[in-house]
Design a protein around this motif. Structure first.
Motif, PDB file in Angstrom:
ATOM      1  N   ALA A   1      22.649  56.164  25.058  1.00  0.00           N
ATOM      2  CA  ALA A   1      23.353  57.257  25.746  1.00  0.00           C
ATOM      3  C   ALA A   1      24.731  56.797  26.203  1.00  0.00           C
ATOM      4  O   ALA A   1      25.725  57.504  26.037  1.00  0.00           O
ATOM      5  CB  ALA A   1      22.540  57.736  26.946  1.00  0.00           C
ATOM      6  N   ILE A   2      24.793  55.581  26.760  1.00  0.00           N
ATOM      7  CA  ILE A   2      26.075  55.068  27.250  1.00  0.00           C
ATOM      8  C   ILE A   2      27.052  54.847  26.095  1.00  0.00           C
ATOM      9  O   ILE A   2      28.220  55.222  26.157  1.00  0.00           O
ATOM     10  CB  ILE A   2      25.855  53.762  28.042  1.00  0.00           C
ATOM     11  CG1 ILE A   2      25.069  54.073  29.322  1.00  0.00           C
ATOM     12  CG2 ILE A   2      27.181  53.094  28.379  1.00  0.00           C
ATOM     13  CD1 ILE A   2      24.561  52.854  30.042  1.00  0.00           C
ATOM     14  N   VAL A   3      26.543  54.250  25.008  1.00  0.00           N
ATOM     15  CA  VAL A   3      27.397  53.990  23.857  1.00  0.00           C
ATOM     16  C   VAL A   3      27.954  55.298  23.304  1.00  0.00           C
ATOM     17  O   VAL A   3      29.157  55.424  23.040  1.00  0.00           O
ATOM     18  CB  VAL A   3      26.614  53.238  22.749  1.00  0.00           C
ATOM     19  CG1 VAL A   3      27.398  53.229  21.446  1.00  0.00           C
ATOM     20  CG2 VAL A   3      26.309  51.827  23.202  1.00  0.00           C
ATOM     21  N   LEU A   4      27.081  56.291  23.164  1.00  0.00           N
ATOM     22  CA  LEU A   4      27.514  57.588  22.640  1.00  0.00           C
ATOM     23  C   LEU A   4      28.597  58.201  23.518  1.00  0.00           C
ATOM     24  O   LEU A   4      29.605  58.701  23.032  1.00  0.00           O
ATOM     25  CB  LEU A   4      26.322  58.545  22.592  1.00  0.00           C
ATOM     26  CG  LEU A   4      25.519  58.556  21.313  1.00  0.00           C
ATOM     27  CD1 LEU A   4      24.300  59.440  21.462  1.00  0.00           C
ATOM     28  CD2 LEU A   4      26.388  59.047  20.161  1.00  0.00           C
ATOM     29  N   ARG A   5      28.366  58.134  24.835  1.00  0.00           N
ATOM     30  CA  ARG A   5      29.319  58.741  25.751  1.00  0.00           C
ATOM     31  C   ARG A   5      30.684  58.069  25.643  1.00  0.00           C
ATOM     32  O   ARG A   5      31.714  58.715  25.560  1.00  0.00           O
ATOM     33  CB  ARG A   5      28.790  58.635  27.184  1.00  0.00           C
ATOM     34  CG  ARG A   5      29.612  59.415  28.186  1.00  0.00           C
ATOM     35  CD  ARG A   5      28.946  59.449  29.522  1.00  0.00           C
ATOM     36  NE  ARG A   5      28.545  58.111  29.939  1.00  0.00           N
ATOM     37  CZ  ARG A   5      27.561  57.850  30.777  1.00  0.00           C
ATOM     38  NH1 ARG A   5      26.858  58.825  31.279  1.00  0.00           N
ATOM     39  NH2 ARG A   5      27.262  56.612  31.108  1.00  0.00           N
ATOM     40  N   ASN A   6      30.657  56.720  25.614  1.00  0.00           N
ATOM     41  CA  ASN A   6      31.924  56.001  25.534  1.00  0.00           C
ATOM     42  C   ASN A   6      32.636  56.259  24.224  1.00  0.00           C
ATOM     43  O   ASN A   6      33.843  56.380  24.173  1.00  0.00           O
ATOM     44  CB  ASN A   6      31.688  54.490  25.693  1.00  0.00           C
ATOM     45  CG  ASN A   6      31.283  54.172  27.105  1.00  0.00           C
ATOM     46  OD1 ASN A   6      31.407  55.004  27.981  1.00  0.00           O
ATOM     47  ND2 ASN A   6      30.781  52.964  27.317  1.00  0.00           N
ATOM     48  N   ARG A   7      31.868  56.345  23.163  1.00  0.00           N
ATOM     49  CA  ARG A   7      32.456  56.520  21.863  1.00  0.00           C
ATOM     50  C   ARG A   7      33.163  57.865  21.765  1.00  0.00           C
ATOM     51  O   ARG A   7      34.286  57.964  21.287  1.00  0.00           O
ATOM     52  CB  ARG A   7      31.343  56.446  20.835  1.00  0.00           C
ATOM     53  CG  ARG A   7      31.877  56.134  19.454  1.00  0.00           C
ATOM     54  CD  ARG A   7      30.868  56.550  18.475  1.00  0.00           C
ATOM     55  NE  ARG A   7      31.036  55.831  17.243  1.00  0.00           N
ATOM     56  CZ  ARG A   7      30.007  55.504  16.503  1.00  0.00           C
ATOM     57  NH1 ARG A   7      28.789  55.732  16.921  1.00  0.00           N
ATOM     58  NH2 ARG A   7      30.200  54.937  15.343  1.00  0.00           N
ATOM     59  N   TYR A   8      32.491  58.920  22.265  1.00  0.00           N
ATOM     60  CA  TYR A   8      33.059  60.264  22.173  1.00  0.00           C
ATOM     61  C   TYR A   8      34.240  60.462  23.096  1.00  0.00           C
ATOM     62  O   TYR A   8      35.154  61.209  22.803  1.00  0.00           O
ATOM     63  CB  TYR A   8      31.995  61.313  22.487  1.00  0.00           C
ATOM     64  CG  TYR A   8      31.280  61.810  21.278  1.00  0.00           C
ATOM     65  CD1 TYR A   8      31.841  62.806  20.480  1.00  0.00           C
ATOM     66  CD2 TYR A   8      30.051  61.293  20.921  1.00  0.00           C
ATOM     67  CE1 TYR A   8      31.189  63.260  19.363  1.00  0.00           C
ATOM     68  CE2 TYR A   8      29.394  61.753  19.802  1.00  0.00           C
ATOM     69  CZ  TYR A   8      29.963  62.747  19.029  1.00  0.00           C
ATOM     70  OH  TYR A   8      29.321  63.196  17.931  1.00  0.00           O
ATOM     71  N   SER A   9      34.180  59.794  24.252  1.00  0.00           N
ATOM     72  CA  SER A   9      35.225  60.084  25.227  1.00  0.00           C
ATOM     73  C   SER A   9      36.526  59.383  24.887  1.00  0.00           C
ATOM     74  O   SER A   9      37.516  59.528  25.572  1.00  0.00           O
ATOM     75  CB  SER A   9      34.759  59.706  26.637  1.00  0.00           C
ATOM     76  OG  SER A   9      34.357  58.369  26.665  1.00  0.00           O
TER      77      SER A   9
END
Lengths: 283, 301
Positions: B292-300
């Motif tokens: 979840a954290i990786v996805l969030r950072n990647r998209y933002s």
């Protein structure tokens, strides 16, 4: 087409007189008894006016007089506002765009809009411009559309080497020109501009104003502005709106006070209110 | 006040006025100590828990623990049934809950008419997010297992968890969509995009990191739940010849297996094996939260 296009000399406010303009003007919009209501509140009432092809028409007036609201009826953007209702007739090329059989999406394809705050999509410069044409089914020649739109918006030279960079990395003025390029890309007839330069610095503002004059050769432009000097610099026609307060009923509504050729309105206004406003006595 | 109102106050007066008062310093310290203490309580408990589990469970963690089915002997038992069951549950729940949850979030936020009925629905969904999980298990058992006759199978268990996390996904989705500046939607609409094009191509990509984070966190909550799937029919063990992906077969899951280990009579099961199971589950949850954290950072970016 090009008769109405003139070089503007921004430093001296010098402009050609209205006499040299073609006498026959093609009407793009024709408004009859147009009023806009939000629930019980009447934001604008009884506006009658015509907007002419390949001209820049400016809407001026104090805050809250409904000029932006009126602008949003031209491409049915006020459909997005809850409880808003338009009465009267807003005829575009003779067809009332508030008729039952009109698709607002088709209206907005032909009548583009640029907002007060630059609002590029958080994507690349290229994708911002390609979004409109792609939605309308254009598959080939997107590269050319992007280049032409950017050229027409006087942005190409600044961004041609970084089309894939995020649009939000551009400066405010560049972002606004990108938004103009974006609306050009869908080949509209009319471009509505809602205080397009009010969030920009003077130099960026100047560029936008220059651009508006150039674009008038191809498009019909309606611009809302708080800045009277801007209206004077860029517009062919100016409409002055004001708030009409009814003490008895305790209601207030925006009305069109005076409308005419810009030079005439600024040098020889018929209405006392107009005269007071352009002298800066209120507003 | 006196300092401000008397312009002729001498430098000495000012010096005294500016001195730190001992009483207030002590209060300040005490308050900070209390805050530190509160933080430590949570932290210490967590560390003790982790250390305890690792000490108890680490010895049981060998390859066999992952590849074996449940056995009566603690040294031979494994969590293969639970691990595969949890993985299939996770995939199934995600596949069912994500589209439905995001779909209704988009509808409620962007398309639903603003009527009292819509508001009533939204209020209900928010309330549903707080309903105890076992209630969803009971609902799934009644509705899917018996009325729709799915039986106590993998699909019934998955649907119980879908019911559990749908409200959470919807609420997270709605919040993420609401957080997208309206100017983006308006910009797209003004270019002649249809409302669907504007939402799908411009609003949704911006909202996606939030939606994904919310979904994964909801999912990781769901797979840690024992109560709803237990009620909906999860079993403690599976036959070795059954397929973990088969929707119409009985299923096991990690939390249910751990529950089973804990309530067995032998101490080896209650302590070591259960701890090993918990370790595996914690690892799975940690993996999901990291995703979840990786996805969030990647998209933002």
């Amino acid at each position: 087409m090009t008769e109405t296009y003139r070089e503007i000399n921004l430093s001296s406010n010098h402009r050609t007189t209205e006499d040299t303009m073609p006498q026959v003007q093609e009407t793009v919009f024709s408004l009859q008894s147009v009023g806009i209501k939000y629930g019980d509140f009447s934001a604008v009432s009884n506006v009658n006016m015509e907007i002419y092809k390949n001209q820049v028409t400016a809407f001026i007036g104090p805050s809250g007089c409904g000029k932006s609201t009126l602008l949003r009826t031209f491409n049915r953007m006020n459909d997005l506002v809850l409880n808003s209702k338009v009465v009267g007739e807003v005829a575009y090329q003779g067809k009332n765009i508030y008729d039952q059989d009109v698709d607002p999406v088709e209206v907005r394809r032909r009548i583009g809009m640029v907002f007060q705050q630059p609002n590029p999509f958080p994507k690349s410069i290229y994708d911002n411009i390609a979004f409109g044409p792609r939605n309308h089914g254009v598959k080939e020649g997107i590269d050319d559309i992007v280049e032409n739109s950017l050229r027409n918006a006087a942005l190409w030279d600044e961004v041609k080497n970084k089309l894939k960079s995020p649009a939000l990395s551009l400066s405010g003025g560049q972002q606004q020109r990108l938004c103009i390029a974006r609306s050009i890309a869908v080949e509209p007839d009319v471009i509505l501009m809602d205080e397009p330069a009010s969030a920009l610095d003077p130099i960026a503002t100047l560029k936008i104003e220059h651009l508006m004059r150039e674009l008038a050769a191809k498009y019909t432009i309606v611009v809302v502005t708080h800045n009277m000097q801007q209206a004077l610099r860029v517009s062919d026609k100016t409409a002055f709106f004001n708030l009409e307060v009814d003490e008895e009923k305790d209601t207030r509504t925006g009305v069109l006070v005076e409308y005419g050729p810009t030079t005439k309105l600024f040098t020889d206004p018929k209405n006392e209110k107009t005269s007071d406003y352009i002298k800066g006595k209120f507003g | 006040m006196t300092l401000l109102s008397t312009p002729r106050s001498t430098t000495k007066d000012v010096a005294i006025a500016l001195q730190t008062s001992k009483a207030s310093t002590r209060k300040e310290r005490l308050f900070q100590l209390f805050l530190l203490f509160s933080t430590l309580v949570g932290l210490v408990i967590l560390v003790v828990l982790l250390v305890d589990i690792v000490v108890d469970g680490f010895s049981s963690l060998d390859l066999g623990f992952f590849t074996d089915y449940t056995s009566r002997r603690p040294e031979d038992t494994g969590i293969r049934a639970g691990l595969t069951g949890t993985l299939s549950l996770m995939v199934l729940v995600a596949l069912i809950a994500f589209p439905i949850g995001v779909g209704s979030a988009i509808y409620l936020e962007s398309f639903a008419p603003r009527t009292w009925f819509t508001r009533f629905m939204q209020l209900n969904i928010t309330n549903l997010a707080g309903v105890p999980s076992v209630v969803y298990g009971l609902l799934a058992a009644a509705l899917f297992a018996y009325i729709l006759n799915f039986g106590r199978t993998l699909i019934t268990g998955a649907l119980a968890l879908v019911l559990l996390i749908l409200p959470v996904i919807i609420v997270a989705g709605k919040e993420s969509i609401k957080a997208v500046p309206p100017s983006i939607y308006q910009g797209a609409i003004a270019l002649g995009a249809t409302p669907w094009q504007a939402v799908y191509k411009q609003v949704l990509p911006v909202a996606m990191p939030g939606i994904l984070t919310g979904t994964i966190l909801a999912l990781s909550r769901a797979i840690g739940e024992a109560a709803p799937i237990l009620v909906a029919g999860a079993v403690f063990s599976r036959r070795a010849d059954s397929e973990p992906w088969n929707l119409t077969e009985p299923f096991a899951a990690l939390p249910v297996q751990i529950f089973d280990f804990v309530k067995r009579p032998q101490e080896a099961f209650q302590v070591e094996v259960a701890a090993a199971g918990i370790l595996v589950m914690l690892f799975v949850l940690l993996l999901m939260n990291s995703a979840a954290i990786v996805l969030r950072n990647r998209y933002s970016k």
